[in-house]
Design a protein around this motif. Structure first.
Motif, short mmCIF file in Angstrom:
data_model
loop_
_atom_site.label_atom_id
_atom_site.label_comp_id
_atom_site.label_asym_id
_atom_site.label_seq_id
_atom_site.Cartn_x
_atom_site.Cartn_y
_atom_site.Cartn_z
N THR A 74 0.85 -1.19 0.00
CA THR A 74 0.00 0.00 0.00
C THR A 74 0.88 1.24 0.00
O THR A 74 2.09 1.15 0.22
CB THR A 74 -0.92 0.04 1.23
N ARG A 75 0.29 2.37 -0.24
CA ARG A 75 0.99 3.65 -0.20
C ARG A 75 0.21 4.60 0.69
O ARG A 75 -1.01 4.46 0.85
CB ARG A 75 1.12 4.25 -1.62
N ALA A 86 2.20 8.44 -9.59
CA ALA A 86 3.28 7.57 -10.04
C ALA A 86 3.93 6.91 -8.83
O ALA A 86 4.16 7.55 -7.81
CB ALA A 86 4.32 8.38 -10.81
N ASP A 87 4.23 5.65 -8.95
CA ASP A 87 4.90 4.92 -7.88
C ASP A 87 6.39 4.89 -8.21
O ASP A 87 6.84 4.06 -9.00
CB ASP A 87 4.34 3.51 -7.75
N THR A 88 7.13 5.81 -7.62
CA THR A 88 8.56 5.92 -7.92
C THR A 88 9.35 4.71 -7.41
O THR A 88 10.44 4.45 -7.90
CB THR A 88 9.15 7.22 -7.36
N CYS A 98 -5.53 7.19 -5.06
CA CYS A 98 -5.92 7.66 -3.73
C CYS A 98 -7.34 8.21 -3.82
O CYS A 98 -7.65 8.98 -4.73
CB CYS A 98 -4.99 8.77 -3.25
N ILE A 99 -8.18 7.79 -2.89
CA ILE A 99 -9.57 8.25 -2.84
C ILE A 99 -9.91 8.57 -1.38
O ILE A 99 -9.74 7.72 -0.51
CB ILE A 99 -10.55 7.20 -3.39
N GLY A 101 -8.39 10.25 0.82
CA GLY A 101 -7.26 10.11 1.73
C GLY A 101 -6.83 8.68 1.99
O GLY A 101 -5.99 8.42 2.85
N ALA A 102 -7.40 7.73 1.24
CA ALA A 102 -7.06 6.31 1.45
C ALA A 102 -6.51 5.70 0.16
O ALA A 102 -6.95 6.04 -0.94
CB ALA A 102 -8.29 5.54 1.90
N PHE A 103 -5.57 4.79 0.31
CA PHE A 103 -5.02 4.04 -0.81
C PHE A 103 -6.09 3.11 -1.35
O PHE A 103 -6.78 2.44 -0.58
CB PHE A 103 -3.81 3.23 -0.33
N ASP A 104 -6.24 3.05 -2.68
CA ASP A 104 -7.22 2.16 -3.29
C ASP A 104 -6.55 0.97 -3.96
O ASP A 104 -6.89 -0.17 -3.68
CB ASP A 104 -8.09 2.91 -4.29
N SER A 105 -5.60 1.22 -4.88
CA SER A 105 -4.99 0.10 -5.59
C SER A 105 -3.81 0.56 -6.44
O SER A 105 -3.65 1.74 -6.71
CB SER A 105 -6.01 -0.59 -6.50
N HIS A 106 -3.04 -0.42 -6.88
CA HIS A 106 -1.98 -0.20 -7.85
C HIS A 106 -2.51 -0.59 -9.24
O HIS A 106 -3.36 -1.46 -9.37
CB HIS A 106 -0.77 -1.10 -7.57
N ASN A 107 -1.95 0.05 -10.26
CA ASN A 107 -2.23 -0.29 -11.65
C ASN A 107 -0.89 -0.32 -12.39
O ASN A 107 0.09 0.26 -11.93
CB ASN A 107 -3.14 0.75 -12.29
N PHE A 108 -0.87 -0.95 -13.53
CA PHE A 108 0.36 -1.15 -14.28
C PHE A 108 0.37 -0.38 -15.59
O PHE A 108 -0.65 -0.29 -16.26
CB PHE A 108 0.54 -2.64 -14.62
N CYS A 109 1.54 0.13 -15.94
CA CYS A 109 1.76 0.66 -17.29
C CYS A 109 2.30 -0.49 -18.13
O CYS A 109 2.76 -1.51 -17.60
CB CYS A 109 2.79 1.79 -17.27
#
Length: 140
Positions: A74-75, A86-88, A98-99, A101-109
Motif C-alpha cells: 500500500t501507499r 506515479a509509484d517511484t 488515492c480516494i 485520503g485512502a489508498f485504493d490500488s496499484h495499476n500497471f503501465c
C-alpha cells in the motif's frame, strides 16, 4: 463519481493490455484488482472480490497481506488529493489511486511506458518529466 470515472477510464487500457493469442489457457495479471483468463486465445476480464488483489504466483485473488510483490503493498494517501500517482518505488512502471485520503490500488503501465502524473496516463519515457521519464534530459 470519481471512482466510476477512474474505472471507466481504465477499461480500454485493461482490455488492450492482454492479448491471449498464442498464450496457454490460464489466468494472467493485468492489474492488482483485475486479471484476464485466457481460454482458446480469447480473454475474459475478471475482477477480484472487494478487498482482494490478484496474486500472480497463485493465479488467484487473495487478501493484500498474503500477496507478495506490488499488489500486496500500500501507499500513504493521507495527505494526497483524490487522483492517480506515479509509484517511484517501481520506477513509475506502476501507479496508484488515492480516494478520500485512502489508498485504493496499484495499476500497471505497459512494459515500454511510465506513468505521467501531468497527463494522468501511461506515456513514453521521453515525453515524461523526471523522475519518471527522460523529457528534458540530455540524450546521449
Amino acid at each position: 463519481m470519481f471512482v466510476l470515472l477512474l474505472s471507466l477510464l481504465s477499461v480500454p487500457a485493461i482490455v488492450l493490455g492482454l492479448d491471449c493469442s498464442g498464450l496457454p489457457d490460464g489466468s494472467y495479471e493485468i492489474g492488482c484488482k483485475v486479471y484476464g483468463v485466457c481460454t482458446g486465445g480469447v480473454v475474459k476480464i475478471m475482477d477480484c472480490p472487494q478487498g482482494h488483489v490478484y496474486d500472480n504466483t497463485t493465479g488467484t485473488c487473495d487478501e493484500p497481506s498474503s500477496v507478495n510483490g506490488i499488489c500486496g503493498q500500500t501507499r500513504d494517501c493521507s495527505n494526497k488529493a483524490d487522483g492517480l500517482y506515479a509509484d517511484t518505488e517501481t520506477h513509475c512502471k506502476t501507479y496508484y489511486t488515492c480516494i478520500n485520503g485512502a489508498f485504493d490500488s496499484h495499476n500497471f503501465c505497459s512494459r515500454t511506458t511510465v506513468f505521467d502524473e501531468t497527463q494522468q496516463t501511461c506515456n513514453w519515457p521521453s515525453a515524461v518529466n523526471p523522475p519518471c521519464g527522460t523529457k528534458g534530459l540530455p540524450s546521449g
